[in-house]
Design a protein around this motif. Structure first.
Motif, PDB file in Angstrom:
ATOM      1  N   LYS A   1      -7.208   3.027 -12.966  1.00 32.86           N
ATOM      2  CA  LYS A   1      -7.673   3.748 -11.953  1.00 32.86           C
ATOM      3  C   LYS A   1      -8.950   2.917 -11.205  1.00 32.86           C
ATOM      4  O   LYS A   1      -9.029   2.811 -10.075  1.00 32.86           O
ATOM      5  N   ASN A   2     -10.017   2.429 -12.275  1.00 32.86           N
ATOM      6  CA  ASN A   2     -11.251   1.553 -11.805  1.00 32.86           C
ATOM      7  C   ASN A   2     -10.372   0.406 -10.805  1.00 32.86           C
ATOM      8  O   ASN A   2     -11.123   0.010  -9.712  1.00 32.86           O
ATOM      9  N   SER A  43      -9.197  -1.131  -3.287  1.00 37.77           N
ATOM     10  CA  SER A  43      -9.234  -0.195  -2.011  1.00 37.77           C
ATOM     11  C   SER A  43      -7.884   0.609  -2.051  1.00 37.77           C
ATOM     12  O   SER A  43      -7.446   0.887  -0.701  1.00 37.77           O
ATOM     13  N   THR A  52       0.866  -1.244   0.037  1.00 35.15           N
ATOM     14  CA  THR A  52       0.124  -0.137   0.099  1.00 35.15           C
ATOM     15  C   THR A  52       0.799   1.163   0.020  1.00 35.15           C
ATOM     16  O   THR A  52       0.709   1.980   0.872  1.00 35.15           O
ATOM     17  N   ASP A 108       2.153   5.126  -1.109  1.00 36.25           N
ATOM     18  CA  ASP A 108       1.233   6.340  -1.691  1.00 36.25           C
ATOM     19  C   ASP A 108       1.470   6.134  -3.019  1.00 36.25           C
ATOM     20  O   ASP A 108       2.351   6.277  -3.741  1.00 36.25           O
ATOM     21  N   LEU A 150      -7.241   3.421  -3.856  1.00 36.22           N
ATOM     22  CA  LEU A 150      -7.804   4.686  -4.132  1.00 36.22           C
ATOM     23  C   LEU A 150      -9.086   4.957  -3.701  1.00 36.22           C
ATOM     24  O   LEU A 150      -9.801   4.060  -3.764  1.00 36.22           O
ATOM     25  N   ASP A 151      -9.304   6.157  -3.213  1.00 36.35           N
ATOM     26  CA  ASP A 151     -10.717   6.584  -3.016  1.00 36.35           C
ATOM     27  C   ASP A 151     -11.485   6.780  -4.341  1.00 36.35           C
ATOM     28  O   ASP A 151     -10.780   7.311  -5.301  1.00 36.35           O
ATOM     29  N   GLU A 152     -12.713   6.624  -4.416  1.00 38.54           N
ATOM     30  CA  GLU A 152     -13.554   6.987  -5.662  1.00 38.54           C
ATOM     31  C   GLU A 152     -13.282   8.520  -5.940  1.00 38.54           C
ATOM     32  O   GLU A 152     -13.431   9.361  -4.954  1.00 38.54           O
ATOM     33  N   TYR A 153     -13.230   8.740  -7.002  1.00 37.34           N
ATOM     34  CA  TYR A 153     -13.101  10.295  -7.391  1.00 37.34           C
ATOM     35  C   TYR A 153     -14.214  10.660  -8.312  1.00 37.34           C
ATOM     36  O   TYR A 153     -14.812   9.730  -9.156  1.00 37.34           O
ATOM     37  N   ILE A 163      -9.355   1.542  -7.476  1.00 37.40           N
ATOM     38  CA  ILE A 163     -10.533   1.796  -6.585  1.00 37.40           C
ATOM     39  C   ILE A 163     -11.162   0.553  -6.087  1.00 37.40           C
ATOM     40  O   ILE A 163     -11.255   0.412  -4.796  1.00 37.40           O
TER      41      ILE A 163
END
Length: 81
Positions: free
Chosen positions: A69-70, A76, A56, A58, A78-81, A73
């Motif tokens: 990106k999906n 977990s 994990t 940064d 990335l947070d959803e944008y 996400i």
């Protein structure tokens, strides 16, 4: 080379294959505060995703590629944008 290892950032470009997974793992273990730049990444082998899930790091730059990106996400990372 799809991953360029700098002092504190690993820059991923194009498609990162299974061959880069061990190098990324080693670099992240040797650089605990290392960050990942995925801006120009078009895809990642599942072994790369596994390294990212376990360690994990940064993510300093989000991928432009929506599919990458999906998956981040969904994992977990990335947070959803």
């Amino acid at each position: 080379m799809p991953i360029e290892f700098k002092k504190t950032v690993a820059v991923c470009e194009d498609f990162c294959t299974i061959e880069e997974a061990e190098g990324l793992l080693t670099w992240l273990l040797d650089t605990p505060k290392g960050k990942i730049n995925l801006k120009k990444c078009t895809g990642l082998h599942t072994a790369i995703y596994q390294v990212l899930i376990v360690l994990t790091p940064d993510i300093s730059a989000l991928p432009e590629q929506e599919s990458v990106k999906n998956i981040l996400i969904a994992a977990s990372l990335l947070d959803e944008y």
